[in-house]
Design an enzyme around this catalytic site. Structure first.
Site, mmCIF file in Angstrom:
data_model
loop_
_atom_site.group_PDB
_atom_site.id
_atom_site.type_symbol
_atom_site.label_atom_id
_atom_site.label_comp_id
_atom_site.label_asym_id
_atom_site.label_seq_id
_atom_site.Cartn_x
_atom_site.Cartn_y
_atom_site.Cartn_z
ATOM 1 C CG HIS A 134 37.249 -30.279 -5.234
ATOM 2 N ND1 HIS A 134 37.398 -29.748 -3.972
ATOM 3 C CD2 HIS A 134 36.919 -31.573 -5.053
ATOM 4 C CE1 HIS A 134 37.178 -30.691 -3.074
ATOM 5 N NE2 HIS A 134 36.884 -31.816 -3.702
ATOM 6 C CG ASP A 139 37.706 -26.426 -3.330
ATOM 7 O OD1 ASP A 139 36.974 -26.410 -4.340
ATOM 8 O OD2 ASP A 139 38.039 -27.473 -2.736
ATOM 9 C CB SER A 188 35.004 -33.253 -1.612
ATOM 10 O OG SER A 188 36.372 -33.492 -1.523
#
Length: 287
Positions: free
Chosen positions: A96, A148, A240
């Site tokens: 992402h 992911d 992230s």
């Protein structure tokens, strides 16, 4: 009987509605604002943001596998993430960070990563490499954040005391009950305020997926790894793609890739990672 069934269905729906959903609109909600906040701080202006909550600031040589990502989006805006160095020419991050959705369901696409090693600042210093060679897992789902994972191919970077690779976890170990270390450049609180600009790390306890489902429901699948945040630390938005690791020195092992949590990183909700053992073969296939 019909009325009883209706009551049961309503109760089930209400319970399901209580589950929290991962924040999929990463760049607009978190990455872009955090880039601007860190940029302002490093330029000497007011800072509104932070880092890993409850962790500790670390020097440029700590977490030598951690690469900060300065992300240039196709619309010219910039965002941030983290990554882990796997070899002289390969790193791994969350998919992402390269491609995600906004609140309207439109794709937000990155055009370039600038990977930053051996620096506790994102905008200056250290070893910096630009690349647009990013390969997402073929089953990555932008809405559920399943699979992911993305591998980054970049120019050769030399290993030294401040830059080094990390090993990939393999086998069937679930790591439940293990303390692991997360590192990143995200924020360290739920509200605005002054903060240390350096990269940070925090020790987190791996929990079972069943416990994690109490918060996130069916978002949690076998390839998810979760940690508790009730011991005073957590990953926060902006971390992230960064590493969750065990061990030290040449025995560091990457067990998770920071994937999702909630926007309230200090309120005790679990945090979710891509489970590296589930993606070991695919990652190695990109190297």
């Amino acid at each position: 009987m019909k009325s009883c069934l209706l009551i049961l269905l309503v109760a089930v729906a209400a319970a399901a509605a209580e589950y929290l959903q991962p924040e999929f609109n990463y760049h607009e909600v978190e990455g872009i604002p955090k880039f601007e906040a860190i940029k302002q701080f490093e330029e000497g202006t007011d800072f509104d943001g932070g880092r890993i909550w409850g962790g500790q600031s670390v020097g440029a040589g700590a977490q030598p596998h951690l690469g900060g990502l300065v992300i240039t989006l196709t619309d010219g805006r910039q965002s941030i993430c983290g990554s882990s160095l796997l070899s002289n020419t390969r790193s791994v991050t969350a998919a992402h960070c390269w491609r995600s959705l906004n609140a309207q369901g439109q794709i937000i696409q990155a055009s370039r990563f600038t990977i930053v090693w051996a620096s506790n600042r994102l905008m200056s210093g250290g070893t910096r490499v630009n690349t647009n060679q990013v390969f997402m897992h073929p089953q990555y789902n932008m809405r559920s954040l399943q699979n992911d994972v993305a591998v980054i191919r970049h120019n050769h970077v030399n290993f030294n005391n401040q830059i080094n690779r990390i090993n990939l976890a393999s086998g069937s170990n679930s790591y439940v009950g293990t303390w692991a270390t997360a590192a990143g450049f995200g924020r360290n609180n739920d509200v605005s305020g002054s903060s240390n600009p350096d990269k940070r790390q925090a020790n987190l306890l791996v929990i079972t997926n069943d416990v994690c489902r109490r918060t996130f429901g069916n978002t949690i699948v076998a390839s998810t790894l979760c940690v508790s945040t009730t011991h005073g630390s957590s990953t926060c938005p902006g971390d992230s793609g960064g590493p969750l690791a065990i061990g030290s020195g040449n025995n560091r092992i990457l067990i998770g890739i920071t994937s999702f949590g909630t926007q309230w990183c200090t309120r005790g909700f679990p945090a979710g990672f891509a489970r590296v053992t589930s993606f070991n073969s695919w990652i190695r296939g990109q190297m």
